[in-house]
Design a protein around this motif. Structure first.
Motif, short mmCIF file in Angstrom:
data_model
loop_
_atom_site.label_atom_id
_atom_site.label_comp_id
_atom_site.label_asym_id
_atom_site.label_seq_id
_atom_site.Cartn_x
_atom_site.Cartn_y
_atom_site.Cartn_z
N SER A 8 -4.55 -8.65 -7.05
CA SER A 8 -4.34 -7.36 -7.98
C SER A 8 -2.90 -7.09 -8.12
CB SER A 8 -5.12 -6.13 -7.31
OG SER A 8 -4.75 -6.17 -6.03
N GLY A 9 -2.06 -7.93 -8.41
CA GLY A 9 -0.67 -7.75 -8.83
C GLY A 9 0.17 -6.99 -7.55
N SER A 10 1.20 -6.33 -8.03
CA SER A 10 1.95 -5.84 -6.92
C SER A 10 1.87 -4.30 -7.01
CB SER A 10 3.54 -6.10 -7.30
OG SER A 10 3.56 -7.48 -7.22
N PHE A 12 -0.19 -1.02 -5.52
CA PHE A 12 -0.98 -0.56 -4.56
C PHE A 12 -1.84 0.49 -5.03
CE2 PHE A 12 -2.17 2.57 -1.32
CZ PHE A 12 -2.93 1.61 -0.27
N PHE A 15 -4.49 -1.88 -6.64
CA PHE A 15 -5.25 -2.20 -5.55
C PHE A 15 -6.28 -1.38 -5.22
CE2 PHE A 15 -5.25 -3.19 -0.90
CZ PHE A 15 -5.90 -4.49 -0.87
N LEU A 16 -5.89 -0.04 -4.94
CA LEU A 16 -6.71 0.83 -4.34
C LEU A 16 -7.66 1.19 -5.23
CD1 LEU A 16 -6.85 2.76 -1.78
CD2 LEU A 16 -5.64 4.62 -3.16
N SER A 24 -9.35 6.90 -4.05
CA SER A 24 -8.14 6.87 -4.59
C SER A 24 -8.19 8.40 -5.11
CB SER A 24 -8.23 6.02 -5.80
OG SER A 24 -9.14 6.33 -6.79
N LEU A 108 1.06 8.55 -2.39
CA LEU A 108 0.58 7.31 -2.97
C LEU A 108 1.74 6.90 -3.79
CD1 LEU A 108 -2.14 5.71 -3.23
CD2 LEU A 108 -2.80 7.01 -5.30
N GLN A 110 4.99 7.01 -3.12
CA GLN A 110 5.63 6.39 -2.30
C GLN A 110 5.14 5.04 -1.46
OE1 GLN A 110 5.21 6.42 1.50
NE2 GLN A 110 7.01 5.27 1.51
N ILE A 111 3.97 4.96 -1.19
CA ILE A 111 3.40 3.45 -0.80
C ILE A 111 3.51 2.88 -1.83
CG2 ILE A 111 1.17 2.60 0.22
CD1 ILE A 111 0.29 5.30 1.26
N GLU A 114 7.03 1.27 -1.96
CA GLU A 114 7.17 0.57 -0.84
C GLU A 114 6.48 -0.85 -1.06
OE1 GLU A 114 6.97 2.41 2.82
OE2 GLU A 114 6.16 0.65 3.70
N HIS A 115 5.32 -0.72 -1.46
CA HIS A 115 4.36 -1.81 -1.64
C HIS A 115 4.87 -2.86 -2.63
CE1 HIS A 115 0.37 -3.85 -1.23
NE2 HIS A 115 0.39 -3.81 -2.31
N LEU A 119 6.08 -6.85 -1.68
CA LEU A 119 5.46 -7.95 -2.25
C LEU A 119 6.33 -8.74 -3.05
CD1 LEU A 119 2.08 -6.97 -3.49
CD2 LEU A 119 2.45 -8.02 -1.41
N GLU B 72 2.57 -17.75 1.66
CA GLU B 72 2.85 -16.47 0.58
C GLU B 72 1.46 -15.65 0.31
OE1 GLU B 72 5.60 -15.17 -0.35
OE2 GLU B 72 5.24 -14.14 -2.15
N ARG B 75 1.04 -13.53 3.17
CA ARG B 75 2.03 -12.57 3.55
C ARG B 75 1.43 -11.41 2.58
NH1 ARG B 75 6.70 -10.69 0.94
NH2 ARG B 75 6.03 -11.59 -1.03
N LYS B 76 1.01 -11.91 1.63
CA LYS B 76 0.71 -10.62 0.37
C LYS B 76 -0.58 -10.04 0.99
CE LYS B 76 2.97 -12.16 -3.67
NZ LYS B 76 2.99 -12.42 -5.21
N ILE B 79 0.34 -7.59 3.67
CA ILE B 79 1.14 -6.45 3.40
C ILE B 79 -0.01 -5.54 2.81
CG2 ILE B 79 2.54 -5.28 1.55
CD1 ILE B 79 4.32 -7.94 2.16
N ARG B 80 -0.86 -5.93 1.67
CA ARG B 80 -2.12 -5.18 1.35
C ARG B 80 -2.96 -4.48 2.23
NH1 ARG B 80 -2.71 -9.48 -2.82
NH2 ARG B 80 -1.38 -8.62 -4.63
N ASP B 83 -0.61 -1.85 4.10
CA ASP B 83 -0.57 -0.52 3.44
C ASP B 83 -1.65 0.28 3.21
OD1 ASP B 83 2.26 -0.78 3.12
OD2 ASP B 83 2.36 -1.45 1.12
N LEU B 84 -2.92 -0.50 3.06
CA LEU B 84 -3.97 0.06 2.62
C LEU B 84 -4.36 0.99 4.09
CD1 LEU B 84 -6.63 0.55 0.86
CD2 LEU B 84 -7.62 -1.25 2.09
N TYR B 87 -2.40 3.85 4.55
CA TYR B 87 -2.66 4.80 3.58
C TYR B 87 -4.39 5.70 4.14
CZ TYR B 87 -4.49 7.14 -0.73
OH TYR B 87 -4.97 8.02 -1.42
N ARG B 91 0.59 6.01 9.31
CA ARG B 91 1.64 4.94 9.46
C ARG B 91 1.51 4.47 10.66
NH1 ARG B 91 4.24 4.36 4.58
NH2 ARG B 91 5.66 2.69 5.72
N ARG B 212 11.55 2.35 8.25
CA ARG B 212 11.39 0.91 8.08
C ARG B 212 12.42 0.24 8.88
NH1 ARG B 212 10.66 0.81 1.79
NH2 ARG B 212 10.41 -1.53 1.99
#
Lengths: 270, 229
Positions: A8-10, A12, A15-16, A24, A108, A110-111, A114-115, A119, B72, B75-76, B79-80, B83-84, B87, B91, B212
């Motif tokens: 779903s690309g870069s 977030f 993606f959400l 969301s 959201l 901010q994330i 960073e996301h 990525l 890779e 890795r992605k 991260i997803r 982060d999910l 969220y 944190r 971070r």
């Protein structure tokens, strides 16, 4: 399966939306209008609103400030809420409107930044950040129709152009750049009117801070929703500066001092 | 109708493992090492833009050896996932343990179900907050997960590197400079060549940084760290 999602690309946010639409900011989807003879939309119960925020450009970048009050109808629902958020090393967002979705939008966003950074291994351009925020504000449109309007201001330091930039938004996700200053929220007009005669190019940081505090003070005087400096509880507006060196909070004692001087000045005039 | 050839499960797994091991051994190595203020990651990587080490979350990093497109992708996904989770909850609820588990599940499932196993070996590293210990998880091509202490090595001649480092690394209170020097010395010895700062990818999880903690160390910085003795 967890790690075998289609890409779903870069983003977030995207993606959400695709994976957890219920979590969301776009949710809830428009509530179906109840057919009533009066044709009046069902009113929401009162909920907190964030009020006045502003951004002003000065020689090193941008200064962003906001009052601390949340207002629910004619009641004060919060005296210490924050409306200015650091979103990454060179950007901040300030929010006005329905406090719940607005703070959620800031978190959201901010994330999101960073996301993307993690990525891609690269930081989004200043323009890229502003555009992404526009899409997110547009995503809130169904909620705006229900009365949950969220209006942010985005301020960033453009490392390529080497200057601070301010972007304002409308409820449809329209994105407009301001080159001097901007304020929005219930006391936004009063704040803008204060800044108009005082603003000039190449303000120093102390000058910009003084103008910002004066604008917020006037907004608090004219608008019942906006909170002024609270000397009893020691609550003062929040200000952040965004420069080449990053985002920095303006220390509370400094803000307190400016607010005290401002009031002293008014007292002498009265 | 012709029956498919019978291959015993043991034989199939052994073949897959051998295939994956071969693929991973072809690549270059990565070292993770605890030092006084956090965890150091050093990769033998001639590319300045294609990273093997990456930031994962506030206190977490990822390192991948083997096939680039495969680690890779992992890795992605990591991260997803992080982060999910951050969220949806908070944190501080994002932990290396849960991430390492998710990796282990994914890689293990691919190993047993898919015709081709993933030719990767990865590290998930977390720097402890305050008094908490650091965590280093090494996850292999078959999903096996090893909780390492002090030092860990993956990719290329990882076993030889581990043998070399286990004897020389003594305490997590070594300085960054010493840790970096030891890592480079190990890579130099095992690959029997002199690796310059420009072919090294170095990063730290620095517990003294707020928020971070991940930070890349530039070749210039590596140079100055190694020079001053």
């Amino acid at each position: 399966m967890l790690f075998r999602d289609d890409d779903s690309g870069s983003s977030f946010y995207d993606f959400l939306l695709s994976k957890r639409p219920e979590a969301s900011a776009r949710f809830p989807h428009p509530i179906p209008q109840v057919q009533s003879h009066a044709q009046a939309p069902a009113a929401l119960p009162p909920f907190p609103h964030g009020t006045t925020i502003l951004a002003i450009r000065y020689q090193d970048g941008v200064l962003m400030a906001g009052d601390r009050q949340a207002t629910e109808g004619f009641q004060v629902s919060g005296r210490r809420i924050e409306k200015v958020f650091k979103t990454d090393d060179h950007s901040t967002i300030a929010i006005a409107g329905a406090a719940g979705p607005a703070i959620e939008l800031a978190r959201l966003f901010q994330i999101e930044l960073e996301h993307y950074e993690k990525l891609e291994g690269d930081i989004l351009s200043c323009e890229g950040k502003a555009n992404k925020l526009a899409q997110m504000v547009r995503g809130n449109l169904p909620m705006a129709f229900q009365g949950l309007v969220v209006i942010p201001i985005f301020a960033g330091y453009d490392l390529k152009r080497r200057e601070g930039r301010i972007f304002k938004y409308d409820v449809t996700g329209g994105r407009y750049e301001e080159i001097e200053y901007y304020a929005v929220g219930s006391g936004g007009k009063d704040a803008r009117d204060t800044m108009k005669p005082l603003y000039r190019r190449d303000l120093t940081e102390p000058q910009a801070l003084k103008i910002a505090m004066e604008a917020l003070y006037n907004a608090a005087e004219e608008d019942v929703g906006t909170g002024g400096p609270d000397f009893v509880r020691g609550i003062y507006p929040i200000a952040k500066v965004i420069t080449e060196h990053g985002v920095r909070d303006v220390e509370t004692p400094r803000i307190a001092e400016i607010c005290t001087a401002l009031i002293e000045n008014r007292r002498e005039r009265a | 109708m012709a029956l498919p050839y019978y291959v015993s499960p043991e034989q199939m797994m052994a073949d897959k493992a051998e295939y994956a091991k071969k693929g991973i051994a072809k690549g270059r190595s990565i070292i993770a090492m605890e030092y006084a203020d956090g965890v150091l990651l050093v990769a033998d990587n001639p590319s300045a833009s294609l990273h093997k080490i990456s930031e994962m979350y506030d206190r977490m990093a990822f390192a991948g050896a083997g096939k680039y497109n495969e680690f890779e992708m992992l890795r992605k996904a990591g991260i997803r996932h992080a982060d999910l989770k951050g969220y949806m909850y908070s944190r501080e609820d994002v932990t290396a343990k849960s991430l390492a588990n998710a990796y282990s599940q994914t890689i293990g499932t691919v190993f047993s179900n898919d015709p081709k196993p993933l030719e990767v070996e990865i590290l998930v590293v977390e720097v402890g907050e305050g008094e908490k210990l650091n965590e280093i998880y090494r996850i292999s091509f078959d999903g096996s997960i090893i909780d390492e202490r002090g030092v860990a090595a993956i990719g290329g001649k990882a076993e030889a590197l581990m043998a070399y480092l286990k004897n020389r690394w003594s305490t997590p209170s070594v300085s960054l400079k010493e840790a970096l020097r030891l890592s480079i010395e190990a890579l130099d010895t095992i690959t029997s060549q002199k690796l310059g700062a420009d072919v090294l990818e170095v990063a730290v999880l620095d517990r003294t940084r707020p928020g971070r903690t991940f930070r890349r160390i530039t070749p210039t910085e590596i140079g100055s760290l190694l020079k001053v003795s």
